[in-house]
Design an enzyme around this catalytic site. Structure first.
Site, PDB file in Angstrom:
ATOM      1  N   ASN A  69       0.801  -1.223   0.000  1.00  0.00           N
ATOM      2  CA  ASN A  69       0.000   0.000   0.000  1.00  0.00           C
ATOM      3  C   ASN A  69       0.837   1.278   0.000  1.00  0.00           C
ATOM      4  O   ASN A  69       0.378   2.319  -0.446  1.00  0.00           O
ATOM      5  CB  ASN A  69      -0.966   0.013   1.194  1.00  0.00           C
ATOM      6  CG  ASN A  69      -0.312  -0.399   2.489  1.00  0.00           C
ATOM      7  OD1 ASN A  69       0.320  -1.445   2.562  1.00  0.00           O
ATOM      8  ND2 ASN A  69      -0.435   0.411   3.506  1.00  0.00           N
ATOM      9  N   CYS A 113      -3.444   4.543   6.726  1.00  0.00           N
ATOM     10  CA  CYS A 113      -4.017   3.921   7.916  1.00  0.00           C
ATOM     11  C   CYS A 113      -3.132   4.201   9.128  1.00  0.00           C
ATOM     12  O   CYS A 113      -3.429   3.801  10.225  1.00  0.00           O
ATOM     13  CB  CYS A 113      -4.134   2.409   7.719  1.00  0.00           C
ATOM     14  SG  CYS A 113      -4.879   1.972   6.175  1.00  0.00           S
TER      15      CYS A 113
HETATM   16  N1  PLP Z   1      -4.503  -4.195   3.731  1.00  0.00           N
HETATM   17  C1  PLP Z   1      -3.963  -3.259   2.940  1.00  0.00           C
HETATM   18  C2  PLP Z   1      -2.825  -3.623   2.053  1.00  0.00           C
HETATM   19  C3  PLP Z   1      -4.471  -1.937   2.951  1.00  0.00           C
HETATM   20  O1  PLP Z   1      -3.924  -1.029   2.158  1.00  0.00           O
HETATM   21  C4  PLP Z   1      -5.551  -1.630   3.817  1.00  0.00           C
HETATM   22  C5  PLP Z   1      -6.056  -0.257   3.917  1.00  0.00           C
HETATM   23  O2  PLP Z   1      -5.341   0.699   3.625  1.00  0.00           O
HETATM   24  C6  PLP Z   1      -6.097  -2.663   4.604  1.00  0.00           C
HETATM   25  C7  PLP Z   1      -5.547  -3.931   4.541  1.00  0.00           C
HETATM   26  C8  PLP Z   1      -7.265  -2.408   5.495  1.00  0.00           C
HETATM   27  O3  PLP Z   1      -8.460  -2.330   4.734  1.00  0.00           O
HETATM   28  P1  PLP Z   1      -9.777  -1.647   5.300  1.00  0.00           P
HETATM   29  O4  PLP Z   1      -9.556  -0.173   5.276  1.00  0.00           O
HETATM   30  O5  PLP Z   1     -10.868  -2.069   4.374  1.00  0.00           O
HETATM   31  O6  PLP Z   1      -9.991  -2.171   6.673  1.00  0.00           O
END
Ligand code: PLP
Length: 375
Positions: free
Chosen positions: A150, A323
């Site tokens: 990400n 995040c």
């Molecule tokens: N995994 C990856 C690689 C992400 O980029 C993200 C969110 O940025 C997530 C998991 C979490 O997803 P969610 O926002 O739907 O909980």
């Protein structure tokens, strides 16, 4: 409302208008509980089944292998905990560049006695299959490696990693939250046992996602309660969100090549303009990356300051992983690729999406030029 140039599509995306329209009837009129036997529940039940079929077709799975969840975080938690805590205590393997939904799930199972190995990555942010071969044992129960990162967009050699896991009798999970709806995915061809996805990363609504679980995979239920999702993930289904997710995914999958070409063109133009403006920077990640995801490091600059000034210019980008915006330390991903501190601190992530235009890219490059000379 103030107009923004939104260039943070790895954090979330704009809801597709067709997805929105498809959701509306299930919020206002067809609001019945899909578990009820009366005829008013027929439409929601049918919509749920259609959505499962559409999503399964998009990744070449069977509808029975699609389990609806509240998003990527839940799917990741379920995959890690549902496999590693399903009886026997056995080691699991993941990578150092995973999203915190995986890393923190691994930390939790570690406190319960499950040994976890965190694989290092190359300077390009890729898990080298040889490194997995070295770390894996016949006792390993699960290998979990993300499809695409990400922060820097690097795509992992999932098929190869999965084969290594299977050769040692281990299951394979991939967090494909940044890949589903952006890259063509065929779970049969990849061979994966579990795959996580999240709708808001592919122009679907927030708070909904799915976990692909290959038929016969020995996984513990995530939520106990009613018999929804084959009694593995109980709770009344969010029909409107699930319908929106299916419409958005189908549309993105039908436009994959077109979107990829559009984003590759924008990416090329942005990098060309930055060079033309003589702005010193390096780009992080690998050749094989998610189109539109640009992790750029400006040496001896402050990435957070750049992000805030761009915000004043009406441009949304991110410093590291969205995040993780409260954590101002150098991101674990940039550390894992061994980026020098003076580059890591000056890093921003620009993630372009299908709605971005050449004009957006020109304005971003112009703003960066102004900021660069000031900072
Ligand atoms: N995994 C990856 C690689 C992400 O980029 C993200 C969110 O940025 C997530 C998991 C979490 O997803 P969610 O926002 O739907 O909980």
């Amino acid at each position: 409302m103030k107009q923004f140039i939104y260039a943070d599509n790895a954090a979330t995306t704009k809801l597709d208008i067709d997805a929105f329209e498809a959701m509306k009837p299930f919020l206002l009129d067809e609001y019945g509980n899909a578990s009820q036997p009366y005829s008013f529940a027929r439409q929601p039940k049918k919509a749920l089944s259609n959505a499962r079929t559409i999503i399964a077709e998009c990744i070449n799975a069977s509808p029975k292998e699609i389990y609806f969840t509240s998003g990527g975080t839940e799917s990741d938690n379920w995959a890690i905990k549902g496999i590693s805590l399903n009886g026997t205590v056995a080691p699991i393997i993941t990578s150092q560049i995973e999203h915190h939904a995986i890393l923190n799930s691994c930390k939790t199972v570690e406190t319960m006695g499950i040994p976890v190995t965190y694989l290092g990555v190359t300077k390009q942010g890729v898990v080298d299959p040889a490194v997995l071969k070295n770390a894996i044992a016949n006792s390993t129960k699960l290998v979990s490696v993300m499809y695409a990162n990400n922060e820097i967009g690097s795509v992992q050699p999932i098929k190869e990693l999965c084969e290594i896991a299977h050769n040692h009798g281990a299951l394979f999970h991939t967090d494909a939250v940044q890949a589903v709806g952006h890259i063509r995915i065929d779970v049969k061809e990849l061979g994966v046992d579990l795959l996580s996805a999240s709708a808001h990363k592919f122009n679907g609504p927030k708070g909904v996602g799915f976990l692909y679980i290959k038929n016969g995979t020995p996984i513990q239920p995530y939520a106990n309660g009613g018999s929804q999702e084959s009694s593995l993930r109980a709770g009344t289904e969010n029909i409107a969100a699930i319908v929106g997710m299916a419409v958005a995914l189908k549309k993105n999958c039908e436009q994959l090549d077109q979107t990829h070409n559009h984003l590759t063109g924008l990416e090329y133009e942005l990098l060309r303009l930055l060079r033309q403006h003589s702005i010193p920077f390096i780009r992080n990640g690998s050749e094989n990356h998610i189109a539109g995801n640009l992790s750029l490091s400006f040496p001896n600059k402050d990435g957070e300051a750049i992000m805030h000034i761009l915000d004043l210019h009406g441009i949304c980008v991110s410093t590291g992983a969205a995040c993780d915006s409260v954590n101002t330390e150098i991101s674990h991903v940039l550390k894992a690729i061994g980026l020098q501190d003076n580059y890591a601190k000056g890093t921003i992530r620009i993630s372009l999406g299908k709605n971005n235009t050449e004009k957006d890219v020109r304005l971003i490059a112009d703003s960066l030029k102004q900021i660069e000379s000031k900072l």
